[in-house]
Design a protein around this motif. Structure first.
Motif, PDB file in Angstrom:
ATOM      1  N   GLY A 304      40.462  43.084  13.693  1.00  0.00           N
ATOM      2  CA  GLY A 304      40.125  44.996  13.866  1.00  0.00           C
ATOM      3  C   GLY A 304      39.418  45.877  12.842  1.00  0.00           C
ATOM      4  O   GLY A 304      37.928  46.662  13.800  1.00  0.00           O
ATOM      5  N   ALA A 326      40.684  37.363  12.831  1.00  0.00           N
ATOM      6  CA  ALA A 326      40.256  37.786  14.608  1.00  0.00           C
ATOM      7  C   ALA A 326      39.982  38.542  15.000  1.00  0.00           C
ATOM      8  O   ALA A 326      39.266  40.093  13.608  1.00  0.00           O
ATOM      9  CB  ALA A 326      41.663  38.123  15.665  1.00  0.00           C
ATOM     10  N   SER A 330      38.738  46.498  22.255  1.00  0.00           N
ATOM     11  CA  SER A 330      39.566  47.520  23.423  1.00  0.00           C
ATOM     12  C   SER A 330      38.711  46.216  24.553  1.00  0.00           C
ATOM     13  O   SER A 330      39.401  46.824  24.954  1.00  0.00           O
ATOM     14  CB  SER A 330      38.950  48.621  23.256  1.00  0.00           C
ATOM     15  N   GLN A 360      34.896  35.527  11.224  1.00  0.00           N
ATOM     16  CA  GLN A 360      35.447  36.073  11.992  1.00  0.00           C
ATOM     17  C   GLN A 360      36.135  34.795  13.283  1.00  0.00           C
ATOM     18  O   GLN A 360      36.765  35.189  14.688  1.00  0.00           O
ATOM     19  CB  GLN A 360      34.522  36.514  13.409  1.00  0.00           C
ATOM     20  N   ASP A 423      28.088  45.259  17.843  1.00  0.00           N
ATOM     21  CA  ASP A 423      28.415  43.954  16.507  1.00  0.00           C
ATOM     22  C   ASP A 423      27.955  43.271  16.432  1.00  0.00           C
ATOM     23  O   ASP A 423      26.440  42.372  17.506  1.00  0.00           O
ATOM     24  CB  ASP A 423      29.493  43.311  16.932  1.00  0.00           C
ATOM     25  N   ARG A 438      28.594  46.507  12.119  1.00  0.00           N
ATOM     26  CA  ARG A 438      28.668  47.321  13.441  1.00  0.00           C
ATOM     27  C   ARG A 438      26.984  47.612  13.635  1.00  0.00           C
ATOM     28  O   ARG A 438      26.407  48.182  12.893  1.00  0.00           O
ATOM     29  CB  ARG A 438      29.582  48.213  13.415  1.00  0.00           C
ATOM     30  N   LYS A 529      40.184  52.218  10.449  1.00  0.00           N
ATOM     31  CA  LYS A 529      39.558  51.569   9.763  1.00  0.00           C
ATOM     32  C   LYS A 529      38.936  52.335   9.467  1.00  0.00           C
ATOM     33  O   LYS A 529      38.585  53.839   9.867  1.00  0.00           O
ATOM     34  CB  LYS A 529      38.726  51.417  11.277  1.00  0.00           C
TER      35      LYS A 529
HETATM   36  P1  AMP Z   1      38.570  48.387  18.482  1.00  0.00           P
HETATM   37  O1  AMP Z   1      37.946  48.672  19.873  1.00  0.00           O
HETATM   38  O2  AMP Z   1      38.702  49.612  18.401  1.00  0.00           O
HETATM   39  O3  AMP Z   1      38.851  47.332  18.725  1.00  0.00           O
HETATM   40  O4  AMP Z   1      37.482  48.103  17.747  1.00  0.00           O
HETATM   41  C1  AMP Z   1      36.612  47.140  18.418  1.00  0.00           C
HETATM   42  C2  AMP Z   1      35.396  46.985  16.845  1.00  0.00           C
HETATM   43  O5  AMP Z   1      36.233  46.812  16.107  1.00  0.00           O
HETATM   44  C3  AMP Z   1      34.420  45.533  17.054  1.00  0.00           C
HETATM   45  O6  AMP Z   1      33.429  45.660  18.145  1.00  0.00           O
HETATM   46  C4  AMP Z   1      33.983  45.486  15.597  1.00  0.00           C
HETATM   47  O7  AMP Z   1      33.185  46.026  15.323  1.00  0.00           O
HETATM   48  C5  AMP Z   1      35.312  46.014  15.258  1.00  0.00           C
HETATM   49  N1  AMP Z   1      36.183  44.516  14.307  1.00  0.00           N
HETATM   50  C6  AMP Z   1      36.685  43.844  15.261  1.00  0.00           C
HETATM   51  N2  AMP Z   1      37.206  42.583  14.338  1.00  0.00           N
HETATM   52  C7  AMP Z   1      36.648  42.723  13.573  1.00  0.00           C
HETATM   53  C8  AMP Z   1      36.649  41.476  12.436  1.00  0.00           C
HETATM   54  N3  AMP Z   1      37.479  40.780  12.404  1.00  0.00           N
HETATM   55  N4  AMP Z   1      35.712  41.821  11.718  1.00  0.00           N
HETATM   56  C9  AMP Z   1      34.318  42.732  11.463  1.00  0.00           C
HETATM   57  N5  AMP Z   1      34.701  44.033  12.675  1.00  0.00           N
HETATM   58  C10 AMP Z   1      35.718  43.795  13.630  1.00  0.00           C
END
Ligand code: AMP
Length: 547
Positions: A304, A326, A330, A360, A423, A438, A529
């Motif tokens: 996340g 991981a 979404s 990751q 990302d 990001r 977050k």
């Molecule tokens: P959401 O759709 O709210 O779950 O956010 C997704 C975004 O969270 C991704 O595009 C990433 O920017 C960030 N994210 C999710 N998992 C990771 C992770 N393990 N490391 C870094 N960023 C993450």
């Protein structure tokens, strides 16, 4: 020539039928809003979701209707997952941590036909009820004797009355597996939220993928506690994966503080969990304060946002918990990559293994990924070249609900469509992805990129740091430079100079933040977050000593 195998559409109802029929006695334990623990089983959830499905049909719900929930992780929410999608309607899970104005906007955008909610959220319903004309009934997820008599706002129906009035005789309808099953709005930091509309096929395939040993690796022997809310990307698919695996499910309700979680982990013999990094801070602190240990908890998925290496090491070394880092989103249901060691890594020294496990991770079957330069050309997988990350697969979104934002996909020179994740990162020769940022959060210093995640991870490893965020602030010469924002651990002190010196030898000198700000807390968004947009607004005019 066609194969001669049976054709069975991949429907979400098949998951609850499997769990109810073959693991019917396996327990589902929920902490209720009232504070007590409730015990049921997959068999009972199967029966009650059929009663609820009959109640929905009797209310006039038809396939395609959006049925909203504002609810914690609990058995009634689980029943809604199966009842709503099972009859071809669309389960729309709403994040209660959003502002009521945003919730009203989302309900109206989704044109929700019914809304189910936990007692905690009566004030939200009171605030939005009059503004949501499409919602024909508001159902409070509680017993008849707990219904409020003086609630302000719209007329309320009672969940248990609906269940009591309905039969559990129902053959789940069979329909096209590409039918929409659930809807989740992204917590978009700019502009209006956008809806991601999952299908039965994508959800069932994701459940298969998530259960695999190198992903979540869940089996019938597990007791699974999703800390990740059922309103955040379907709790990362766990309500489906748990049914597929037939494991015990422990749903923590609203009580997410260190003590409540620890008690549940111990009493329910939890073996596996999942959550964003910030939720583990409270639990780890509580356990350290009391000198507690886990007796059954062995493995957790953390994602996340980037999981700081220091957290991976603490959970591993001090608490004996394997962290599976991981990455996903979404738009990807959400799983994309998970980090487990491959066979060739097993003989490496532990320190090198841990360095791999901080990444990751590797895609799970079903997802493909690329990193590309600004012109869309593939970059090498050498663990260094940093580029934009694109993904594709049967549980990756192709378009937002109501075509909001137009066509998001990019097409490569072979005509293949990819979803641009927003990302940036690099991939090593073994196929392990490391997210460096990001794209909106990257710090552009003198035409070069500085990844904020690396800088945060280093600060988080400092013994006095509880939380750290790094953001770009404007700089007259370099365009942007990194600013480190830190929350100190209670009773620990550390100076600006100490923190900056802590970076020495760990990164290129020019990556070192230009300044440090100490704060009491870092704002968190609705899914836990760090809210970097808010931080950038707050420190837009921060004057760096180097400026
Ligand atoms: P959401 O759709 O709210 O779950 O956010 C997704 C975004 O969270 C991704 O595009 C990433 O920017 C960030 N994210 C999710 N998992 C990771 C992770 N393990 N490391 C870094 N960023 C993450």
């Amino acid at each position: 020539m066609q194969g001669l195998m049976m054709s069975a559409p991949l429907l979400i109802s098949s998951l609850i039928e499997h769990a109810g029929r073959h693991n019917g006695a396996t327990e589902i334990v929920s902490r209720r809003v009232e504070g007590d623990l409730h015990r049921t089983s997959w068999g009972e959830v199967q029966r009650r979701s059929k009663r609820l499905a009959n109640a929905l049909i009797a209310m006039g719900v038809v396939p395609g209707d959006r049925i909203a929930t504002i609810a914690w992780n609990g058995y009634r929410h689980l029943e809604l997952y199966y009842a709503v999608s099972g009859i071809g309607a669309v389960l729309h899970t709403i994040n209660p941590r959003l502002h009521p104005d945003q919730i009203a906007w989302i309900v109206n955008h989704a044109e929700d036909a019914r809304l189910f909610f936990d007692a905690t959220f009566v004030p939200i319903v009171a605030a939005i009820g009059a503004r949501c004309p499409t919602v024909a009934s508001w159902v409070l997820m509680t017993d008849a004797d707990r219904m409020p008599t003086d609630a302000q706002g719209p007329e309320l129906a009672c969940y248990e009355d609906l269940i009591d009035a309905s039969s559990d005789r129902l053959a789940w309808p069979v329909f096209d597996e590409n039918t929409a099953s659930s809807l989740c709005y992204t917590s978009g930091t700019t502009g209006n939220p956008k809806g991601v509309l999952y299908s039965h096929r994508s959800s069932v395939l994701h459940a298969f993928g998530a259960a695999m040993p190198d992903a979540m690796g869940i089996s019938a022997g597990d007791s699974v506690l999703p800390v990740v809310p059922m309103f955040h990307v379907n709790a990362w698919g766990l309500p489906y994966t748990a049914a597929l695996a037939g494991c015990k499910l422990v749903l923590p309700g609203p009580a997410l503080d260190g003590k409540s979680l620890y008690d549940l982990f111990e009493n329910e013999k939890v073996t596996f969990s999942a959550g964003v990094p910030t939720v583990w801070l409270g639990l780890i602190n509580y356990m350290k304060q009391h000198g507690f240990a886990f007796s059954t908890f062995k493995r957790t998925i953390i994602g996340g946002s980037a999981c700081p290496p220091a957290m991976i090491r603490t959970l591993n070394d001090d608490f004996g918990v394997e962290v599976v880092h991981a990455w996903g989103m979404s738009e990807m249901s959400p799983l994309g990559t998970t980090c487990k060691l491959a066979n060739r890594h097993l003989t490496l020294p532990r320190d090198q293994q841990l360095r791999i496990l901080e990444k990751q991770g590797h895609v799970i079957y079903g997802v493909d990924m690329r990193i590309v330069d600004p012109d869309g050309h593939d970059l090498p997988w050498d663990g260094e070249a940093v580029g934009d990350l694109l993904v594709r697969g049967p549980w990756v979104m192709r378009e937002y609900f109501k075509a909001e934002g137009g066509d998001p996909l990019v097409v490569d020179e072979d005509g293949v469509s990819w979803f641009p994740t927003g990302d940036v990162g690099h991939i090593d020769a073994d196929g392990y992805l490391q997210i460096t940022d990001r794209s909106k959060d990257v710090i552009k210093s003198g035409g070069e990129w500085i990844g904020s995640i690396d800088l945060e991870n280093i600060a988080m490893a400092h013994p006095s740091v509880l939380m750290a965020a790094v953001i770009a602030v404007p700089h007259p010469k370099w365009d942007e430079r990194p600013l480190l924002i830190v929350v100190r651990k209670p009773d620990r002190d550390v100076s600006r100079a100490d923190l900056l010196a802590y970076y020495d030898g760990k990164i290129a000198k020019w990556w070192t933040p230009d300044d440090v700000v100490f704060v009491d807390s870092i704002p968190l968004g609705a899914t836990g977050k760090m809210l970097k947009t808010r931080l950038r607004d707050t420190y837009r005019d921060h004057r760096l000593p180097t400026a």
